[in-house]
Design a protein around this motif. Structure first.
Motif, mmCIF file in Angstrom:
data_model
loop_
_atom_site.group_PDB
_atom_site.id
_atom_site.type_symbol
_atom_site.label_atom_id
_atom_site.label_comp_id
_atom_site.label_asym_id
_atom_site.label_seq_id
_atom_site.Cartn_x
_atom_site.Cartn_y
_atom_site.Cartn_z
ATOM 1 N N ARG A 58 14.828 44.304 10.845
ATOM 2 C CA ARG A 58 13.467 43.855 10.551
ATOM 3 C C ARG A 58 13.035 44.304 9.155
ATOM 4 N NH1 ARG A 58 12.305 45.175 16.076
ATOM 5 N NH2 ARG A 58 11.405 47.178 15.411
ATOM 6 N N LYS A 59 13.461 45.489 8.741
ATOM 7 C CA LYS A 59 13.144 45.948 7.385
ATOM 8 C C LYS A 59 13.736 45.009 6.339
ATOM 9 C CE LYS A 59 12.759 50.924 8.311
ATOM 10 N NZ LYS A 59 13.366 52.257 8.056
ATOM 11 N N ILE A 60 14.968 44.596 6.558
ATOM 12 C CA ILE A 60 15.610 43.651 5.630
ATOM 13 C C ILE A 60 14.831 42.346 5.588
ATOM 14 C CG2 ILE A 60 17.694 42.303 5.211
ATOM 15 C CD1 ILE A 60 19.303 44.568 6.417
ATOM 16 N N GLU A 61 14.446 41.856 6.757
ATOM 17 C CA GLU A 61 13.668 40.621 6.820
ATOM 18 C C GLU A 61 12.360 40.741 6.054
ATOM 19 O OE1 GLU A 61 14.505 38.038 10.808
ATOM 20 O OE2 GLU A 61 13.446 39.928 11.102
ATOM 21 N N ARG A 62 11.623 41.803 6.293
ATOM 22 C CA ARG A 62 10.311 41.964 5.679
ATOM 23 C C ARG A 62 10.417 42.148 4.173
ATOM 24 N NH1 ARG A 62 8.288 46.266 10.307
ATOM 25 N NH2 ARG A 62 7.941 44.728 11.967
ATOM 26 N N PHE A 63 11.391 42.933 3.739
ATOM 27 C CA PHE A 63 11.540 43.169 2.307
ATOM 28 C C PHE A 63 11.835 41.873 1.564
ATOM 29 C CE2 PHE A 63 13.773 44.505 -1.540
ATOM 30 C CZ PHE A 63 12.955 45.526 -2.002
ATOM 31 N N ASN A 64 12.766 41.091 2.084
ATOM 32 C CA ASN A 64 13.115 39.835 1.425
ATOM 33 C C ASN A 64 12.022 38.785 1.595
ATOM 34 O OD1 ASN A 64 16.117 39.805 0.327
ATOM 35 N ND2 ASN A 64 16.104 41.052 2.184
ATOM 36 N N PHE A 65 11.309 38.838 2.719
ATOM 37 C CA PHE A 65 10.193 37.909 2.883
ATOM 38 C C PHE A 65 9.108 38.188 1.847
ATOM 39 C CE2 PHE A 65 6.111 36.693 4.868
ATOM 40 C CZ PHE A 65 6.346 35.337 5.039
ATOM 41 N N ALA A 66 8.879 39.471 1.547
ATOM 42 C CA ALA A 66 7.908 39.817 0.506
ATOM 43 C C ALA A 66 8.343 39.265 -0.842
ATOM 44 C CB ALA A 66 7.748 41.334 0.433
ATOM 45 N N ILE A 67 9.647 39.288 -1.129
ATOM 46 C CA ILE A 67 10.152 38.723 -2.383
ATOM 47 C C ILE A 67 9.931 37.212 -2.409
ATOM 48 C CG2 ILE A 67 12.213 38.353 -3.778
ATOM 49 C CD1 ILE A 67 13.265 41.016 -2.800
ATOM 50 N N VAL A 68 10.170 36.545 -1.267
ATOM 51 C CA VAL A 68 9.945 35.096 -1.196
ATOM 52 C C VAL A 68 8.472 34.777 -1.445
ATOM 53 C CG1 VAL A 68 10.000 33.095 0.325
ATOM 54 C CG2 VAL A 68 11.919 34.692 0.312
ATOM 55 N N VAL A 69 7.587 35.529 -0.825
ATOM 56 C CA VAL A 69 6.151 35.312 -1.023
ATOM 57 C C VAL A 69 5.784 35.493 -2.491
ATOM 58 C CG1 VAL A 69 3.853 36.197 -0.488
ATOM 59 C CG2 VAL A 69 5.537 35.917 1.341
ATOM 60 N N ALA A 70 6.346 36.523 -3.127
ATOM 61 C CA ALA A 70 6.072 36.749 -4.550
ATOM 62 C C ALA A 70 6.576 35.582 -5.391
ATOM 63 C CB ALA A 70 6.726 38.052 -5.002
ATOM 64 N N GLY A 71 7.766 35.080 -5.070
ATOM 65 C CA GLY A 71 8.307 33.952 -5.818
ATOM 66 C C GLY A 71 7.477 32.693 -5.659
ATOM 67 N N VAL A 72 7.065 32.405 -4.434
ATOM 68 C CA VAL A 72 6.226 31.226 -4.198
ATOM 69 C C VAL A 72 4.871 31.383 -4.886
ATOM 70 C CG1 VAL A 72 5.055 29.886 -2.410
ATOM 71 C CG2 VAL A 72 7.395 30.668 -2.032
ATOM 72 N N SER A 73 4.355 32.608 -4.920
ATOM 73 C CA SER A 73 3.077 32.854 -5.603
ATOM 74 C C SER A 73 3.209 32.603 -7.100
ATOM 75 C CB SER A 73 2.625 34.290 -5.357
ATOM 76 O OG SER A 73 2.434 34.532 -3.976
ATOM 77 N N ILE A 74 4.351 32.991 -7.674
ATOM 78 C CA ILE A 74 4.579 32.719 -9.094
ATOM 79 C C ILE A 74 4.607 31.223 -9.354
ATOM 80 C CG2 ILE A 74 6.313 32.866 -10.922
ATOM 81 C CD1 ILE A 74 7.014 35.643 -9.904
ATOM 82 N N ILE A 75 5.284 30.502 -8.484
ATOM 83 C CA ILE A 75 5.357 29.046 -8.645
ATOM 84 C C ILE A 75 3.973 28.430 -8.549
ATOM 85 C CG2 ILE A 75 6.223 26.920 -7.577
ATOM 86 C CD1 ILE A 75 8.709 28.536 -6.752
ATOM 87 N N ALA A 76 3.185 28.866 -7.575
ATOM 88 C CA ALA A 76 1.821 28.351 -7.438
ATOM 89 C C ALA A 76 0.999 28.670 -8.681
ATOM 90 C CB ALA A 76 1.161 28.952 -6.198
#
Length: 296
Positions: A58-76
């Motif tokens: 779950r830690k791996i999931e959450r850490f990488n999900f946070a990176i995905v959210v950051a990337g999508v936020s940059i795109i937005a």
């Protein structure tokens, strides 16, 4: 506006390829093991309760999900910043203005995705690996004295290809410096980066071949397959890096500003794909889990 949309599409593929698809595959493999080889039937596989392994996943999931959210936020943010048709990314960071997206967005984000995230994945699970290494060895033990050589895990042809690729890259950089006006800073930096990749490859392979066995129950064949995986990943990186960097520099010779952030993102994705592809091919159904059964 068109260049911005193109970059956002390519950058989104970078975000998903490295921080979504690969971590999901790692997590799915972990849960596959937890589901098909539970502690009740394979107790030697669990130096800690299965819940601790699940928390690590779950830690791996959450850490990488946070990176995905950051990337999508940059795109937005980039899309909002360019609705007026201007190539401006100051809405993301003060350093991501026109012409600086490679240094301010693409490369730093790739470092977080590829280096920081993988380091977090390895170090967060280090406690589990250390516990496995301290597990009591089997009562009946066999020893096979066999010298491990690099050519046992990768063909000599591929080693020659890696060596020739890096030599050709250094020659290319020198020619680029002498005949096409490549700056001394970029030439020296490119050669040093290639040499650094070779150093990392050498250290990684040496550790893989010489490191003591971390799992006392692991079958010899499975250990060999893991060593082969590590060697292939390091070799793929040492070949892909100079090839992709040479392509990038060649494009910059003809047009230094031609879709630079897009090409930089594609470069990062090529490096990640070449390095992670061997692990995608690794098959759990070929691992001998019977050695972890009680009384095995």
């Amino acid at each position: 506006m068109g260049e911005t949309i193109l970059f956002c599409i390519v950058f989104l593929s970078q975000v998903l390829l490295i921080s979504w698809f690969y971590p999901r595959r790692i997590v799915s493999r972990g849960r596959y093991v937890l589901h098909h080889f539970p502690q009740s039937t394979h107790p030697k596989l669990y130096p800690y309760p299965p819940e601790q392994f699940e928390r690590w996943l779950r830690k791996i999931e959450r850490f990488n999900f946070a990176i995905v959210v950051a990337g999508v936020s940059i795109i937005a943010g980039l899309i909002l910043a360019t609705l007026g048709g201007e190539w401006d990314g100051k809405i993301v960071t003060p350093w991501s203005a026109s012409g600086r997206w490679v240094a301010a967005i693409v490369i730093p984000f790739f470092i977080v995705q590829f280096i920081v995230a993988l380091a977090y994945m390895n170090f967060s699970g280090r406690k589990l690996l250390l516990a496995m290494a301290k597990a009591p060895p089997p009562r009946v033990r066999t020893t096979e004295l066999r010298r491990r050589r690099l050519v046992d895990f990768v063909s000599p042809t591929m080693l020659v290809v890696a060596a020739l690729t890096n030599v050709a890259f250094i020659i290319y950089i020198l020619c680029d410096y002498w005949f096409f006006g490549l700056s001394r800073f970029k030439a020296v930096g490119s050669i040093l980066s290639a040499l650094l990749v070779l150093l990392v490859f050498s250290v990684t392979v040496a550790l893989a071949l010489r490191a003591p066995k971390s799992d006392p129950y692991q079958a010899q064949k499975d250990r060999g397959n893991l060593i082969k995986l590590v060697v292939q990943q390091a070799l793929a990186f040492s070949i892909a890096y100079p090839v992709l960097l040479a392509i990038w520099l060649t494009i910059k010779i003809f047009d230094p500003h031609l879709l630079e952030p897009v090409i930089a993102s594609l470069f990062c994705q090529g490096i990640a794909l070449a390095s992670l592809l061997p692990s995608y091919r690794y098959r759990l159904d070929q691992v001998d889990f019977n050695v972890y059964r009680q009384g095995a």
